[in-house]
Design a protein around this motif. Sequence first.
Motif, PDB file in Angstrom:
ATOM      1  N   ALA A   1      68.957 113.522  42.145  1.00  0.00           N
ATOM      2  CA  ALA A   1      68.108 114.097  41.143  1.00  0.00           C
ATOM      3  C   ALA A   1      68.866 114.769  39.939  1.00  0.00           C
ATOM      4  O   ALA A   1      68.767 114.574  38.796  1.00  0.00           O
ATOM      5  CB  ALA A   1      66.793 115.222  41.837  1.00  0.00           C
TER       6      ALA A   1
ATOM      7  N   GLN B   1      64.966 117.778  37.245  1.00  0.00           N
ATOM      8  CA  GLN B   1      65.035 117.219  35.945  1.00  0.00           C
ATOM      9  C   GLN B   1      64.540 118.269  34.905  1.00  0.00           C
ATOM     10  O   GLN B   1      65.032 118.557  33.679  1.00  0.00           O
ATOM     11  CB  GLN B   1      63.857 115.900  35.827  1.00  0.00           C
TER      12      GLN B   1
ATOM     13  N   SER C   1      61.173 121.036  39.185  1.00  0.00           N
ATOM     14  CA  SER C   1      62.260 120.039  39.622  1.00  0.00           C
ATOM     15  C   SER C   1      63.494 120.006  38.908  1.00  0.00           C
ATOM     16  O   SER C   1      63.700 120.729  37.896  1.00  0.00           O
ATOM     17  CB  SER C   1      61.461 118.490  39.048  1.00  0.00           C
TER      18      SER C   1
ATOM     19  N   ASP D   1      63.091 119.430  44.463  1.00  0.00           N
ATOM     20  CA  ASP D   1      64.003 118.606  44.758  1.00  0.00           C
ATOM     21  C   ASP D   1      65.205 118.882  46.092  1.00  0.00           C
ATOM     22  O   ASP D   1      65.543 117.941  46.902  1.00  0.00           O
ATOM     23  CB  ASP D   1      64.840 117.674  43.922  1.00  0.00           C
TER      24      ASP D   1
END
Length: 354
Positions: free
Chosen positions: A31, A328, A326, A199
Motif C-alpha cells: 500500500a 493512499q 487508507s 491497510d
Amino acid sequence: METALTRLVGVTHPVVQTGMGWVAGPRLVTATARAGGLGILASATMSPDRLRAAVREVKERTDAPFGVNLRADAGDAGERADIIVKEGVRVASFALAPSRELIARLRDAGVVVIPSVGARRHAEKVAAWGVDAVLVQGGEGGGHTGAVATTVLLPQVVDAVDIPVIAAGGFRDGRGLVAALAHGAAGIAMGTRFLLTSDSTVPEPVKARYLAAGVQDVTVTTKVDGLPHRMLRSELVDALERSGRTRALARALRHAAAFRADSGMSWRAMVRDGLAMKHGHDLTWSQVLLAANTPMLLRAAMVDGRTDLGVMASGQVAGLIDDLPSVQDLIHAIMTEAADVLTNRLPTPDGCSA
C-alpha cells in the motif's frame, strides 16, 4: 516533491513507512509503495523463507521500490542480505549499524543502505563506513528509543553528515514534513501513523486502544527487555513494572522458547544472536535474556489482538491521531498539506503569511 531521498530510492514522495515487527508485512508495504512512499518490510520476526516469500508477494503486487529492515547483529544477517540482493530489493534498512563489510556487499550489488541512528556520533560512524543515508529517530518515536527529542537530534545529525537524513519520531502530517525539511532532512519516516491506517493488519480492537490514547498514555519502560522501550501504557505494562527480577527472567525464558518454535530458530542460533546483541549494546546477560520478551509480547497484541497479554509499541504521536485512513489517503493528505504550508502559510519577509 523531489528531495535527496526521492532521488536516492526512486519514490515519488519523501515519506517512509518504517519496518515494524509483526506490523510491516506485504499488505502495508504494498500500500505504501503504491501510494508513492517507501515501504519497509520488517524481517526480524520472519524466518528467511518467510522473508523471501514476503518480498515476492510485494513484487507481485507492485513494481514500485520498497525496502527490507534487517537486524545487523543477527547471525543470519548475511543470508538475509543475499535474499535482498537476489530478489532485487531496492533498500536495506537496519535497526543497528551494519558492519563495513555488509555495507560494501550490499552497495556493490546496487542496494541502498539506510541504518537507523539515535545519536550524532552513530551517524558520523556509519557515514564514514559508506552508507547511503541515515534515519534519525528522536525520543518521541515508538519502540526502542533514546532520550533526545527529534527537534534537537535532527539538526545535529544534518550538520554532521553530508548524506541524506530521514527524520523519525513525532511525525504524522504535512506540517511535520515541512518542519523536517526546514531542519535539513530529506524526508520523514513514520511507524505509529502507518500502523493506524486501514491497510494495517493490526486487529481493530488494538487500533482502538491507540486511538483512545492521549499523549500521557504513552510511556517508556525498561521492564520489557531491559532497554528503554516506548509503548502504550496498559495493565500489562504496569504489571511488568511491578514484577520482580526472578519472575521477569522466568517469563523471558518462556517467551524465548515460544519465539524459537514460531521462528524455527535453533537454540544455538538464538544464543549466537544473544551474544551479538550483548556485545553490540553492551548489555548484561539479564538484559539479553529479557530481550526474548519483545517479539512474543508484540505478537500477542499486534497479531493476536490480546492487549491483556501483549505490549503495544507506540510513538508519542499516537495521542494526536484519531482516524484510520487508507495509506493512499494518508500520504495524499500529507503531501497536500505540505504543499499548502509551503505555498500559503510560511511567513514572508514582511512578517505576513505568503
